[in-house]
Motif scaffolding. Sequence first.
Motif, PDB file in Angstrom:
ATOM      1  N   THR A 164      22.338 -13.157  18.725  1.00  0.00           N
ATOM      2  CA  THR A 164      22.177 -12.452  17.455  1.00  0.00           C
ATOM      3  C   THR A 164      22.979 -13.165  16.382  1.00  0.00           C
ATOM      4  OG1 THR A 164      21.956 -10.346  18.615  1.00  0.00           O
ATOM      5  CG2 THR A 164      22.445 -10.248  16.252  1.00  0.00           C
ATOM      6  N   ARG A 165      22.311 -13.617  15.317  1.00  0.00           N
ATOM      7  CA  ARG A 165      22.979 -14.288  14.210  1.00  0.00           C
ATOM      8  C   ARG A 165      23.832 -13.302  13.418  1.00  0.00           C
ATOM      9  NH1 ARG A 165      23.638 -19.676  13.826  1.00  0.00           N
ATOM     10  NH2 ARG A 165      21.836 -20.774  14.623  1.00  0.00           N
ATOM     11  N   GLY A 166      24.828 -13.857  12.735  1.00  0.00           N
ATOM     12  CA  GLY A 166      25.692 -13.022  11.913  1.00  0.00           C
ATOM     13  C   GLY A 166      25.019 -12.490  10.663  1.00  0.00           C
ATOM     14  N   GLY A 167      23.923 -13.132  10.232  1.00  0.00           N
ATOM     15  CA  GLY A 167      23.172 -12.640   9.085  1.00  0.00           C
ATOM     16  C   GLY A 167      23.884 -12.792   7.768  1.00  0.00           C
ATOM     17  N   ARG A 168      24.675 -13.855   7.643  1.00  0.00           N
ATOM     18  CA  ARG A 168      25.384 -14.096   6.385  1.00  0.00           C
ATOM     19  C   ARG A 168      25.124 -15.518   5.914  1.00  0.00           C
ATOM     20  NH1 ARG A 168      31.466 -12.278   7.086  1.00  0.00           N
ATOM     21  NH2 ARG A 168      31.168 -12.755   9.275  1.00  0.00           N
ATOM     22  N   ALA A 169      25.148 -15.696   4.598  1.00  0.00           N
ATOM     23  CA  ALA A 169      24.898 -17.012   4.029  1.00  0.00           C
ATOM     24  C   ALA A 169      26.148 -17.878   4.042  1.00  0.00           C
ATOM     25  CB  ALA A 169      24.375 -16.870   2.600  1.00  0.00           C
ATOM     26  N   ARG A 170      27.320 -17.276   3.797  1.00  0.00           N
ATOM     27  CA  ARG A 170      28.550 -18.057   3.646  1.00  0.00           C
ATOM     28  C   ARG A 170      29.088 -18.540   4.982  1.00  0.00           C
ATOM     29  NH1 ARG A 170      32.358 -18.928  -0.307  1.00  0.00           N
ATOM     30  NH2 ARG A 170      31.160 -17.620  -1.714  1.00  0.00           N
ATOM     31  N   PHE A 171      29.057 -17.691   5.985  1.00  0.00           N
ATOM     32  CA  PHE A 171      29.597 -18.043   7.299  1.00  0.00           C
ATOM     33  C   PHE A 171      28.472 -18.060   8.314  1.00  0.00           C
ATOM     34  CE2 PHE A 171      33.070 -16.055   4.944  1.00  0.00           C
ATOM     35  CZ  PHE A 171      34.023 -17.054   5.025  1.00  0.00           C
ATOM     36  N   ARG A 172      28.321 -19.180   9.005  1.00  0.00           N
ATOM     37  CA  ARG A 172      27.216 -19.325   9.963  1.00  0.00           C
ATOM     38  C   ARG A 172      27.744 -19.238  11.390  1.00  0.00           C
ATOM     39  NH1 ARG A 172      22.013 -20.160  10.271  1.00  0.00           N
ATOM     40  NH2 ARG A 172      21.095 -21.509  11.869  1.00  0.00           N
ATOM     41  N   GLY A 173      27.298 -18.220  12.065  1.00  0.00           N
ATOM     42  CA  GLY A 173      27.724 -18.027  13.439  1.00  0.00           C
ATOM     43  C   GLY A 173      26.923 -16.904  14.064  1.00  0.00           C
ATOM     44  N   PHE A 174      27.364 -16.464  15.213  1.00  0.00           N
ATOM     45  CA  PHE A 174      26.666 -15.431  15.973  1.00  0.00           C
ATOM     46  C   PHE A 174      27.556 -14.209  16.139  1.00  0.00           C
ATOM     47  CE2 PHE A 174      24.854 -19.487  17.252  1.00  0.00           C
ATOM     48  CZ  PHE A 174      23.504 -19.238  17.191  1.00  0.00           C
ATOM     49  N   LEU A 175      26.914 -13.057  16.186  1.00  0.00           N
ATOM     50  CA  LEU A 175      27.629 -11.821  16.515  1.00  0.00           C
ATOM     51  C   LEU A 175      27.717 -11.637  18.013  1.00  0.00           C
ATOM     52  CD1 LEU A 175      26.198  -9.285  13.888  1.00  0.00           C
ATOM     53  CD2 LEU A 175      28.446 -10.397  13.890  1.00  0.00           C
ATOM     54  N   ASN A 176      26.628 -11.992  18.694  1.00  0.00           N
ATOM     55  CA  ASN A 176      26.556 -11.830  20.146  1.00  0.00           C
ATOM     56  C   ASN A 176      25.746 -12.971  20.739  1.00  0.00           C
ATOM     57  OD1 ASN A 176      26.205  -8.715  19.012  1.00  0.00           O
ATOM     58  ND2 ASN A 176      27.766  -8.938  20.601  1.00  0.00           N
ATOM     59  N   ALA A 177      26.138 -13.398  21.924  1.00  0.00           N
ATOM     60  CA  ALA A 177      25.402 -14.443  22.644  1.00  0.00           C
ATOM     61  C   ALA A 177      25.601 -14.210  24.137  1.00  0.00           C
ATOM     62  CB  ALA A 177      25.868 -15.837  22.230  1.00  0.00           C
ATOM     63  N   PRO A 178      24.864 -13.255  24.740  1.00  0.00           N
ATOM     64  CA  PRO A 178      25.026 -12.960  26.165  1.00  0.00           C
ATOM     65  C   PRO A 178      24.647 -14.160  27.044  1.00  0.00           C
ATOM     66  CG  PRO A 178      23.883 -11.180  25.023  1.00  0.00           C
ATOM     67  CD  PRO A 178      23.927 -12.340  24.081  1.00  0.00           C
ATOM     68  N   PHE A 179      25.414 -14.374  28.088  1.00  0.00           N
ATOM     69  CA  PHE A 179      25.165 -15.515  28.960  1.00  0.00           C
ATOM     70  C   PHE A 179      25.542 -15.184  30.392  1.00  0.00           C
ATOM     71  CE2 PHE A 179      29.631 -15.793  28.292  1.00  0.00           C
ATOM     72  CZ  PHE A 179      30.167 -16.517  29.347  1.00  0.00           C
ATOM     73  N   ALA A 180      25.039 -16.014  31.295  1.00  0.00           N
ATOM     74  CA  ALA A 180      25.382 -15.906  32.714  1.00  0.00           C
ATOM     75  C   ALA A 180      25.886 -17.263  33.175  1.00  0.00           C
ATOM     76  CB  ALA A 180      24.175 -15.477  33.532  1.00  0.00           C
ATOM     77  N   VAL A 181      26.650 -17.270  34.237  1.00  0.00           N
ATOM     78  CA  VAL A 181      27.159 -18.512  34.797  1.00  0.00           C
ATOM     79  C   VAL A 181      26.486 -18.763  36.135  1.00  0.00           C
ATOM     80  CG1 VAL A 181      29.364 -18.284  33.614  1.00  0.00           C
ATOM     81  CG2 VAL A 181      29.136 -17.392  35.933  1.00  0.00           C
ATOM     82  N   GLY A 182      26.445 -20.022  36.548  1.00  0.00           N
ATOM     83  CA  GLY A 182      25.775 -20.377  37.783  1.00  0.00           C
ATOM     84  C   GLY A 182      24.385 -20.919  37.488  1.00  0.00           C
ATOM     85  N   SER A 183      23.748 -21.470  38.482  1.00  0.00           N
ATOM     86  CA  SER A 183      22.466 -22.168  38.291  1.00  0.00           C
ATOM     87  C   SER A 183      21.253 -21.326  38.619  1.00  0.00           C
ATOM     88  CB  SER A 183      22.430 -23.431  39.159  1.00  0.00           C
ATOM     89  OG  SER A 183      22.657 -23.078  40.521  1.00  0.00           O
ATOM     90  N   SER A 184      21.451 -20.094  39.086  1.00  0.00           N
ATOM     91  CA  SER A 184      20.310 -19.280  39.487  1.00  0.00           C
ATOM     92  C   SER A 184      19.692 -18.582  38.315  1.00  0.00           C
ATOM     93  CB  SER A 184      20.758 -18.252  40.531  1.00  0.00           C
ATOM     94  OG  SER A 184      21.752 -17.401  39.988  1.00  0.00           O
TER      95      SER A 184
END
Length: 431
Positions: free
Chosen positions: A411-431
């Motif tokens: 989920t993007r932060g939705g701002r013009a001045r600062f570019r980043g994400f609010l959330n970025a769910p992830f998993a570890v491992g190769s499966s």
Amino acid sequence: MQPLITTTPPMSPERAREIAASFDLRALPPDFYANPYPVYALLRETAPVRRMPDGSYFLTRYADLVAVYRDAQTFSSDKKVEFTPKYGEGAPLLEHHTTSLVFNDPPLHTRVRKLIMGALTRRAIADMEAGLVTLVDGLLDAIEARGGGDLIEDFASAIPVEIIGNLLGVPHADRGPLRDWSLTILGALEPKLTPEQEALGNHSVSEFAAYLQTLVAERRKNPGDPEHDVLTRLIQGEEAGEKLSETELLQNCVFILNAGHETTTNLIGNALVALQEWPDARVHLLSKVKLPAQDAQGPEADLAIEIDEFLRFESSNQLGNRRALKACQVGGVDLPEGALLTLCIGAANRDPAQFDHPEQLDLTRENNRHLAFGFGIHQCAGLSLARLEGRIAVGRFLQRFPDYRLTVAPTRGGRARFRGFLNAPFAVGSS
């Protein structure tokens, strides 16, 4: 291998032309926030000094930004003229943003920057490295135990909050509100504010300043080491110079948190998300972090070039501002006295006149003179610390979790001045 998740959706040339034709920072569509770069490229090619609907000017060429950054005598960083009508007389946001280091000219800027830099020497930053490694490894241990998490909430944002908390000597038990305060105060810098954003920003400034008053009073009684404790250094001031007023002191402590928090969070988060879209860059980086165990420098030691490319490619801070103190010319365009300028760092950092193949994430790029930290007298005072945080965070994350993968689109932060994400769910491992 799982298919990669697209995090930066493409934009058609027709759509970029449509947005560019009526470009207005106060009325940006959602697809611009998702991927502003095609619009920036078009503006850079067709209207590099673009007159905006409100009469201000939007600059997108690298050379023009550098020219403005260089000329602090002509282009002021003082925001009183611009921010007074935006926030209103007496508003906490007005007091903060017109007192902080970044939005001031000398002599206040010079005094505060000198004090901060005195606590961010090369030796002081080197002394932070062991604690930073311990912090990062602890976060990675928790992620491993859960099998994943959120790149922003569970990792990227937790690092600068702790580092800035240490610099200011904020007790660990008091650090809970720091990130939310920072997000709402910086969110109030957006070109267009909702009443809710403005109210939250004002409330956060007031709460944070009230907390700092208590912290400052305690530190006056029990000073820390001014070589490492920024708050003690700001309180004591220069030995032969003028000390900061109470307002200057409090608001620049707020600034230190804000400046060090979101930009570094975005650096780390943007880097780890970008590697999901650029598999060749990921292979390159993995080949570098797999250093021999006996290498005392650690797996993240040699990532300086890579961190600077992440900073160029997805600049944490996309926009800056200046005001012309006299009639002048930029990029061949005549500007009147009092002209307000928006400096588009995100566009300048992808200017083909300065960078070969600028739309490509090239982790072998050398002589990378990006503007992610600004330039000139206002270049970021904490740039060495930010690079250290990025190097250790990204390097140790990849060494521990080489097969990490996003589980849903971030989920993007939705701002013009600062570019980043609010959330970025992830998993570890190769499966």
